[in-house]
Design an enzyme around this catalytic site. Sequence first.
Site, PDB file in Angstrom:
ATOM      1  N   ARG A  48       0.688  -1.444   0.056  1.00 50.17           N
ATOM      2  CA  ARG A  48      -0.089  -0.040  -0.095  1.00 50.17           C
ATOM      3  C   ARG A  48       0.933   1.175   0.028  1.00 50.17           C
ATOM      4  O   ARG A  48       0.499   2.181  -0.358  1.00 50.17           O
ATOM      5  CB  ARG A  48      -1.105  -0.069   1.229  1.00 50.17           C
ATOM      6  CG  ARG A  48      -0.124  -0.137   2.492  1.00 50.17           C
ATOM      7  CD  ARG A  48      -1.337  -0.167   3.651  1.00 50.17           C
ATOM      8  NE  ARG A  48      -0.452  -0.162   5.075  1.00 50.17           N
ATOM      9  CZ  ARG A  48      -0.233   0.790   5.758  1.00 50.17           C
ATOM     10  NH1 ARG A  48      -0.160   1.889   5.279  1.00 50.17           N
ATOM     11  NH2 ARG A  48       0.327   0.599   6.925  1.00 50.17           N
ATOM     12  N   HIS A 187       9.153 -23.905   6.730  1.00 50.13           N
ATOM     13  CA  HIS A 187      10.706 -23.804   6.414  1.00 50.13           C
ATOM     14  C   HIS A 187      11.570 -24.858   7.102  1.00 50.13           C
ATOM     15  O   HIS A 187      12.682 -25.056   6.613  1.00 50.13           O
ATOM     16  CB  HIS A 187      11.364 -22.285   6.583  1.00 50.13           C
ATOM     17  CG  HIS A 187      11.459 -22.038   8.276  1.00 50.13           C
ATOM     18  ND1 HIS A 187      10.686 -21.422   8.868  1.00 50.13           N
ATOM     19  CD2 HIS A 187      12.708 -22.346   9.066  1.00 50.13           C
ATOM     20  CE1 HIS A 187      10.922 -21.273  10.311  1.00 50.13           C
ATOM     21  NE2 HIS A 187      12.294 -21.934  10.286  1.00 50.13           N
ATOM     22  N   GLU A 225      15.151 -22.223  21.591  1.00 49.83           N
ATOM     23  CA  GLU A 225      15.778 -21.099  20.678  1.00 49.83           C
ATOM     24  C   GLU A 225      16.475 -20.301  21.777  1.00 49.83           C
ATOM     25  O   GLU A 225      15.908 -19.917  23.037  1.00 49.83           O
ATOM     26  CB  GLU A 225      14.522 -20.645  19.794  1.00 49.83           C
ATOM     27  CG  GLU A 225      13.898 -21.365  18.910  1.00 49.83           C
ATOM     28  CD  GLU A 225      12.980 -20.642  18.270  1.00 49.83           C
ATOM     29  OE1 GLU A 225      13.149 -19.926  16.991  1.00 49.83           O
ATOM     30  OE2 GLU A 225      11.884 -20.696  18.463  1.00 49.83           O
ATOM     31  N   ASP A 244       2.947 -22.006  17.483  1.00 55.96           N
ATOM     32  CA  ASP A 244       3.836 -21.296  16.522  1.00 55.96           C
ATOM     33  C   ASP A 244       4.802 -22.527  15.866  1.00 55.96           C
ATOM     34  O   ASP A 244       5.306 -22.442  14.838  1.00 55.96           O
ATOM     35  CB  ASP A 244       4.740 -20.438  17.226  1.00 55.96           C
ATOM     36  CG  ASP A 244       5.739 -19.437  16.456  1.00 55.96           C
ATOM     37  OD1 ASP A 244       5.163 -19.021  15.436  1.00 55.96           O
ATOM     38  OD2 ASP A 244       6.758 -19.248  16.983  1.00 55.96           O
ATOM     39  N   HIS A 249       6.469 -27.265  12.807  1.00 52.66           N
ATOM     40  CA  HIS A 249       7.916 -27.787  13.136  1.00 52.66           C
ATOM     41  C   HIS A 249       8.060 -29.107  13.560  1.00 52.66           C
ATOM     42  O   HIS A 249       8.310 -29.970  13.024  1.00 52.66           O
ATOM     43  CB  HIS A 249       8.840 -26.691  13.538  1.00 52.66           C
ATOM     44  CG  HIS A 249       8.533 -25.453  12.856  1.00 52.66           C
ATOM     45  ND1 HIS A 249       8.181 -25.103  11.556  1.00 52.66           N
ATOM     46  CD2 HIS A 249       9.157 -24.127  13.238  1.00 52.66           C
ATOM     47  CE1 HIS A 249       8.426 -24.124  11.248  1.00 52.66           C
ATOM     48  NE2 HIS A 249       9.030 -23.476  12.325  1.00 52.66           N
ATOM     49  N   LYS A 339      11.259 -20.214  23.773  1.00 57.45           N
ATOM     50  CA  LYS A 339      12.239 -19.108  23.484  1.00 57.45           C
ATOM     51  C   LYS A 339      12.783 -18.796  24.618  1.00 57.45           C
ATOM     52  O   LYS A 339      12.444 -18.953  25.740  1.00 57.45           O
ATOM     53  CB  LYS A 339      11.214 -18.009  23.203  1.00 57.45           C
ATOM     54  CG  LYS A 339      10.056 -18.114  22.038  1.00 57.45           C
ATOM     55  CD  LYS A 339      10.884 -18.029  20.885  1.00 57.45           C
ATOM     56  CE  LYS A 339       9.885 -17.946  19.500  1.00 57.45           C
ATOM     57  NZ  LYS A 339      10.718 -17.877  17.957  1.00 57.45           N
TER      58      LYS A 339
END
Length: 788
Positions: A48, A187, A225, A244, A249, A339
Amino acid sequence: MDATLDPTTLVVFGATGDLMARKIVPSLAYLAARGRLPERFRVIGFSRRSWTDEDFRAHVRAIIDAYPGAAPRGAALDAFVERFSYQQGTFDDPRAYDALAADIQAVASTWEGRCNRLFYLAVPPEHYRTIFERLAGSGLVTGCDADGACTRVLVEKPFGKDGASAQELDEVLGSLFAEEQIYRIDHYLAKEMLQGILSFRFSNTLMEPSWNAESIQRIDVTLLESIGVEKRGAFYDGVGALRDVGQNHLLQMLALVGMERPDDLSARSIRDARARFLRTLTPPPADEMAARSFRAQHRGYRAIQGVAPDSDTETYFALRFHLSGPRWGGVPVTLESGKRMGEPLKQIAVTFRAPDACLCDASRPGPYENRVIFQLEPHESIRIEFWAKKPGFEHELEKREFTFFLYEKQEKVQYVEEYATLLLDAIEGDQTLFVSTDEVREMWRFIDPWLQVWRTGAVPLELYEPDTSEVRDRAFARLDEADARPKRIGVVGLGKMGAALARNLLDHGWQVVGHNRTFAVAERMAGEGLLPARTLSDLVAFLPPPRVVWLMLPAGEPTEQALFGEGGLAELLQEGDTVIDGGNSHFADAERRAKRLAERGVRFLDVGTSGGPGGARFGACLMIGGERSDFERLEHLWRDVAARDAYRFFEGHGGGHFVKMVHNGIEYGMMQAIAEGFAVLDAAPLGIDLPKAAEVYNRRSVIESRLIGWLREAFELFGPDLAGVSSTVAHTGEGQWTVETARALGVPVPVIEESLEFRKRSAERPSYAGKVLSALRNRFGGHEAAGG
C-alpha cells in the site's frame, strides 16, 4: 542464470514488510549469486505504500547492501535489482489487481506469451481471502495453461489458529486453486538435516529394520531457541509456542522419523507418507493431556511491545504422548520447545531399548541405551551413541559416538538457505518440502485438544528465567510424575488366563489386587507382587476410586455371580468405577450387564481377549466394546496388556464380545482345515515328515500362521504320531454361539458349523484329525491333551 527454468514472475504481497527484508530478498540474492534463478525472472512487489519502481529497487538494494551473505555485487547487483518492480495498492483495491494483471500479461507477451506466476502472501492470514478474491476477479488465478505456464500460490504459516480456521482457509484456497498449485511453507522441511533423514532411513539397511516399537524406547523432539519474540509481540501473543512451532515444525520433524517408506521420491508419495503417519497420532484423554503437558512464560515477556500486560501466552511447552499403529504402537514421544532458552538445541533423539540380556559391566547398573540423534543446532549432525569396552584390563564399558557432521553452513544468516531452497522448488513446481492439505488437517486434529484442555485452566502457566534452561527440569519432573503415577487394578479370576494377565500387568508397573474363589491361588502370587484379596469386598476396599476391575471368569454363572450375586461387585462398587469383562461371555449379556451397572453409575466394557495364556502374559489381542469415552480413558491399560498395536474398539456394549465370538468361530474352521490336511498327509503312503511339512508351511507360504507354528511345537512335544493325545476334542460356547447367531441372521456358515459338529462327534469317532485339534488347543490355550 538458469536458462532451463521456465520464465517466472513472482508477485509478493506485503513486499515492504519484514518477511521480504529478512527472508525473501536475501534468499533470491542467494539463488542469483549461484546462478539458480530462471534467466527470465522478475519480482513484483505489491503493497500500500506510495512507492515507485525506483523506490522499491532502492529498498531492495539497501537490503542487499546490509546483507552479509553471498549475493550479487557490482554490475551483477545492478542487473539483479532491475528485475524488481512495484505495484502500489491496498489488498481490497480491484483496480490495483487489474493493473497487476496488465503488467504480468505485458511482460509475458515479450517472453513468448509464456510465464509462470507465483503469488507469495507475505501478509497475515486475515488478508488471504481478500487477496484471493481480488486475484480471481482480475483473471490471474488459473491452473496450468495449454502452453504449460502455471499459477502457484505460496502461503506462510500459521495455517489457521485451529482446525476450524485452517479448514476455512483451505476452503478459500480450494475454491480457487488445485492442491498442486498450493505451496504451504514450513521452512523446517527445507533444512538439510531434515531432508537427510529420509536418505538415512530409507537408503540404508543399517537402522530401518529396528526402526519400530520392538527396538525403540522413546522419541524426543526438541526445539529450544536462544532468540525471543523480539518485534513479533503482537503476532506471537495471539499464537503462543504450541501453535507457532508445535503444530507445524515439531510434528513435521516427528513425521520424518516416524513415517513409512514412501513409494518413490515424488512429492505426492513423500507428502502422503507424512500425512499417513500424522493420521495415526491420537490425543490422550483430557485428564492425561493435563497431566502430560507443561506450559510456561519467560519473565519479561509481558513487557514486549504488542504483548498484553496480563498475557497467559506460553513461550515454552512440553507434551508427552504415545504413538499408535503397527510400527510404533506404545512408543512415548516428548515434544518440547521454548524461546529465550539460553544455548539453542534443535534435534530429534531416538532412544533404543536397553538389551534384555547384556554382556555389560556388572559394576555399572546401566541402562545401556543406544541413541540416534538428528541435530540441527548447535551443529548439523547425525550422532549414533553406543557402548564399547574401555581400554584396560577390566571389562568396563564407556559411551562412544559415531558422528557425521553434515557440512559447515554456507549461509550464516538465519533461514536464508532454507527459503532459497523453497523458492527454487516453487519455481520448479516441486511440492516435496511444502505441507499438504491433509497434513495441515491432521496436525490441527492432534493439537486442538491440547489447546482446549489448556483453555480450561487445567495446566497452569508457570514462569521461568529468560536465557536459561532451568524450566526444563520442572517440565520433565511433571511429565515423569505423570508416567510414575500408580496404576491400580483388580483382577477377579486367577486361572490360566487371569493369572497370566495379572503377571503382564505387574510387569508393566501396575499395582494388581487379585481375587480368586480359591484364595490359596491368590496367596501364591503374593511373592510376585500381587496383593491377594480374600473376598470381593476386600478387593474393592484395597482399590482407591475410581476403581477398575477386570473379570477373567468363565462365561455364564461365574461371571453373573461375581457381578450381581450376593456381595457381588454391583453392590460394592461406586459411581465412576469401571468393570471389564475379559472372559468369553455371550455378547448379548454385555448390554444387559452394562445397563444394570449403569444404574449405580458403574461403567462397563466387554473385552474379547485372544492369544491364550501366552498372549495374556506377554501381549494379547483385545477386541473392546462399550462407549468410546471409556475406551479412550483406559487406553493406557489396553496399551500395556495388548501386544503392540493389537487392540481395537467396537462401538456399543457387546461389540467386543461379538467380534471375539466370530473370531472363535473362524478359529474352529481354520483349525479344522489344518487338522484335516495333516490327516491326509499322515495317511499318505509317501512317508511324509509331518514336522518338516509344518515347518515349511510356516515359511512364507499362503497358510503361514501361528496355528501352524503351534502344530510344529506339538509335533516336537508329542511326536509326529501325537501319541498320548486325545482325539476327543472339547468345544466351548463361542463356536456354538457363532453358528446360532449366523442362523438368526440368515448367514450360512457351513465350514464353521461342520467344524463344530466334528468336535461333537469326536468322542464316538476317533481320528488323527481329532488328535491334531486337541494338540493345537493344548499349545495355544493350555488345554488338557492327554487321551487315547
